[in-house]
Design a protein around this motif. Sequence first.
Motif, short mmCIF file in Angstrom:
data_model
loop_
_atom_site.label_atom_id
_atom_site.label_comp_id
_atom_site.label_asym_id
_atom_site.label_seq_id
_atom_site.Cartn_x
_atom_site.Cartn_y
_atom_site.Cartn_z
N UNK A 1 -8.41 -5.89 2.24
CA UNK A 1 -9.28 -6.79 3.01
C UNK A 1 -10.23 -7.53 2.08
N UNK A 2 -10.81 -6.81 1.10
CA UNK A 2 -11.71 -7.48 0.15
C UNK A 2 -10.98 -8.57 -0.63
N UNK A 3 -9.72 -8.31 -0.97
CA UNK A 3 -8.94 -9.29 -1.72
C UNK A 3 -8.30 -10.35 -0.82
N UNK A 4 -8.35 -10.10 0.52
CA UNK A 4 -7.73 -10.98 1.52
C UNK A 4 -6.21 -11.06 1.31
N UNK A 5 -5.63 -9.91 1.02
CA UNK A 5 -4.18 -9.82 0.81
C UNK A 5 -3.50 -9.33 2.08
N UNK A 6 -2.44 -10.01 2.49
CA UNK A 6 -1.54 -9.43 3.48
C UNK A 6 -0.86 -8.22 2.86
N UNK A 7 -0.65 -7.17 3.66
CA UNK A 7 -0.13 -5.94 3.07
C UNK A 7 0.92 -5.29 3.96
N UNK A 8 1.68 -4.41 3.36
CA UNK A 8 2.68 -3.60 4.05
C UNK A 8 2.52 -2.16 3.55
N UNK A 9 2.53 -1.20 4.48
CA UNK A 9 2.30 0.20 4.14
C UNK A 9 3.63 0.91 3.93
N UNK A 10 3.73 1.62 2.81
CA UNK A 10 4.87 2.49 2.51
C UNK A 10 4.33 3.92 2.38
N UNK A 11 4.96 4.87 3.04
CA UNK A 11 4.43 6.23 3.07
C UNK A 11 5.48 7.24 2.63
N UNK A 12 5.03 8.23 1.85
CA UNK A 12 5.84 9.41 1.51
C UNK A 12 5.02 10.67 1.77
N UNK A 13 4.34 10.71 2.92
CA UNK A 13 3.51 11.85 3.24
C UNK A 13 4.36 13.11 3.36
N UNK B 1 0.87 -1.18 0.00
CA UNK B 1 0.00 0.00 0.00
C UNK B 1 0.90 1.23 0.00
N UNK B 2 0.72 2.09 -1.00
CA UNK B 2 1.55 3.29 -1.11
C UNK B 2 0.68 4.52 -0.97
N UNK B 3 1.07 5.42 -0.05
CA UNK B 3 0.33 6.66 0.17
C UNK B 3 1.30 7.83 0.09
N UNK B 4 0.78 8.96 -0.39
CA UNK B 4 1.62 10.17 -0.50
C UNK B 4 0.73 11.40 -0.57
N UNK B 5 1.15 12.44 0.14
CA UNK B 5 0.60 13.78 -0.04
C UNK B 5 1.79 14.73 -0.16
N UNK B 6 1.54 15.91 -0.71
CA UNK B 6 2.65 16.80 -1.02
C UNK B 6 3.02 17.73 0.11
N UNK B 7 2.06 18.10 0.95
CA UNK B 7 2.32 19.09 1.99
C UNK B 7 1.68 18.65 3.29
N UNK B 8 2.09 19.31 4.39
CA UNK B 8 1.48 19.05 5.69
C UNK B 8 0.00 19.38 5.67
N UNK B 9 -0.39 20.44 4.94
CA UNK B 9 -1.79 20.83 4.88
C UNK B 9 -2.62 19.74 4.22
N UNK B 10 -2.09 19.15 3.13
CA UNK B 10 -2.80 18.07 2.46
C UNK B 10 -2.89 16.84 3.36
N UNK B 11 -1.88 16.67 4.23
CA UNK B 11 -1.90 15.49 5.10
C UNK B 11 -3.09 15.53 6.04
N UNK B 12 -3.54 16.73 6.42
CA UNK B 12 -4.65 16.84 7.35
C UNK B 12 -5.98 17.16 6.67
N UNK B 13 -5.93 17.81 5.50
CA UNK B 13 -7.15 18.27 4.85
C UNK B 13 -7.25 17.67 3.46
N UNK B 14 -8.50 17.63 2.95
CA UNK B 14 -8.69 17.25 1.56
C UNK B 14 -8.26 15.82 1.30
#
Length: 673
Positions: free
Chosen positions: A93-105, A65-78
């Motif tokens: 969960x729907x696919x019943x896949x084990x997952x690992x989260x990678x973040x570039x917030x 799972x990859x997530x990213x936002x560009x700014x601190x404001x986007x991290x909290x809003x929108x």
Amino acid sequence: MAQPDYYVPSIDAIIKQAKALKLSLATQLMNGGFEEHCSLPIVKSLNDGGHVVDLELIDGKYAAIYVRVSTDKQREDGWSVEDQLRRNIAHCIRKQWAFKIYSDQTLSGSYAWLDSELQKKMAKDRALRYKQTFTKIFLDDASPMKITSSQRRQMEEFLDKKIVDLEEATVDFSDENETGATEYDDDKPDYTGGRHRKLKVRPGLTLLLSNDQRIHTVVVTDLSRLCRSTTLFGELGRILADADISVEGTIERLDYIKRDADMAHGLQGAVFSWFAAIKLQEVVANAIRGISQMLMNGRPHGQVTFWMERNDDGFAHLIEERVRAVRRVIELAWSPENLGYREIAYRMNKEGWQPPRGSRWNGVAIRTILRRKNLMGAQTIFGLDWPVLPAIIDAYDYDRLQQHLATKSEEPIKKSAYSTGYLLTGILRCSACNTTVRFTTNSGVEIYLCQCEKSVREETRDKRHFRLLRQDADRFFNDLMRSYGRNMVKRIQEDPLRQRLLDEIGELNEQVKGQQSLRQERISAATSQAQSTLANIAINPENPQFEIMLQQITTTLLNGMCQTQHALEQRLRMKRADLDRLDQTERPLTTGDRIAQWDQMDDRAKNRIMRQLISQVTLLEIGANEVLEIRLNLTDDNVMPHVPVNREYRGRQVRRRLPSVAEYIAHAYALTT
């Protein structure tokens, strides 16, 4: 359904841990140790509304799972991190896949992963985008903004310097947003001893691509989370295809980035990424226009300095109480005693003036205030001094002050070195706030303590946060190493990771050898289908942009294909580097019986051995009980039996006690039987 006797995180707990990741630390630790600040462990089961859901690995691989936002404001809003996480976790969960989260917030989608050649290319793209936009808005003959020849010269000098900085930069300053359009104001308030620096790189994506042999699918909300340029799209799509990784979007379809995608899909994706790059340039232009319009209307851009505040209309006005403090700083700077910055700070503290931040003045704050053009009411943006602030002194007095300050010697600010001379330094971790636990003293008592505000401050102390007596913790782990250390060393040396790396290196060698013929076939196919693909998405050949789009898309795609072998060779170098690091980890453990010499070593040497054996120790709350979870540096089966923790409450404080190693071994044996 019976609850398991081990900790099963809830969706909310996983999201809380992901949002607490410190990407600012990850970007500073790209040479090693950044993984824990941009990713979470693999999730194989979770608590979904009171029901434990078991998730499965697919051929030993997990979903990323990859997530990213560009700014601190986007991290909290929108378009927030939490919204992305909930959508992507629900998909797994729907696919019943084990997952690992990678973040570039809080990191820009225009940043690349850790690849020096790609970073240089992206830096040139950013510089070109900024130059074209800046020139069109300010320096073009058709520009609506009328500037004098002197102002034009200042702006041209600024632009030349800016382009050089963007092309040669390997770091990013924190006041540059995703658009690259914000002027990097030297007068921006900063009392931390210098502007914050971070690599122009995405650590989460870097880690994801380095683990490509363990991933079967990347789950992301939309294409803009992954990339915002044709260059990045071509590189990323090729790496994922070579690693046989598919991409699934939870908001928009990402069928054109998938395993065994045909050429038409690949070209369609390149077109979409090209449009995303055009959109990014529009954002840059809009940002520059917005900033310049704000300044021309007399409103300051960005954060105003601490002795000012904005009114409801966006104009700045003085805060009289703080202005008096600034005037006192200027008076002390003009003092015939020729006071240094630190001496001025000392006198400000002695006289009881309120500092800009914290509880005390310091030399850095004094030096920053005295050098600001804000003092004469100017804000430096785009190479020009814009008179958008109320002045404290006039321009003549400001120039005289700068000449006077030039006679003062620069006083370096010394930073205290962080000692690693404790047994458990860098190993302990707080599960409540996902931060590293450090050693400290409290009223003469030595403790390992989580450093977040909820743990340190007495009035807001949360008893779930890590707090353990050093004497008790060191006693337990010293005994554990004496009793169980040799078994740990044996398990590390028998880790199947070495054979897995050797197998992957062999496979990559075969792929490199067979890449040349495949590359030629794909180049021929791309050349024959580029024009038809553009026609299929309704681009009129008579459109003046048609030839430009055709050339850019074809060049980007073909250049990317020609570099596939380079990408494989880079992955091969990364795997060999992983193997070298594994050898370096095991070598000190195999040179003599280090465990037999345990009592003769100091805490610093013991800590080095323990870091090679143990990845982290976390305090967990399971039901009404607390346990220590010890994770070894192993690929699989790396969690030791939980260590029970006894709690003693003394008023508002809680004191934790660890059992003896004999009691722990008996407890672990009872659990297994």
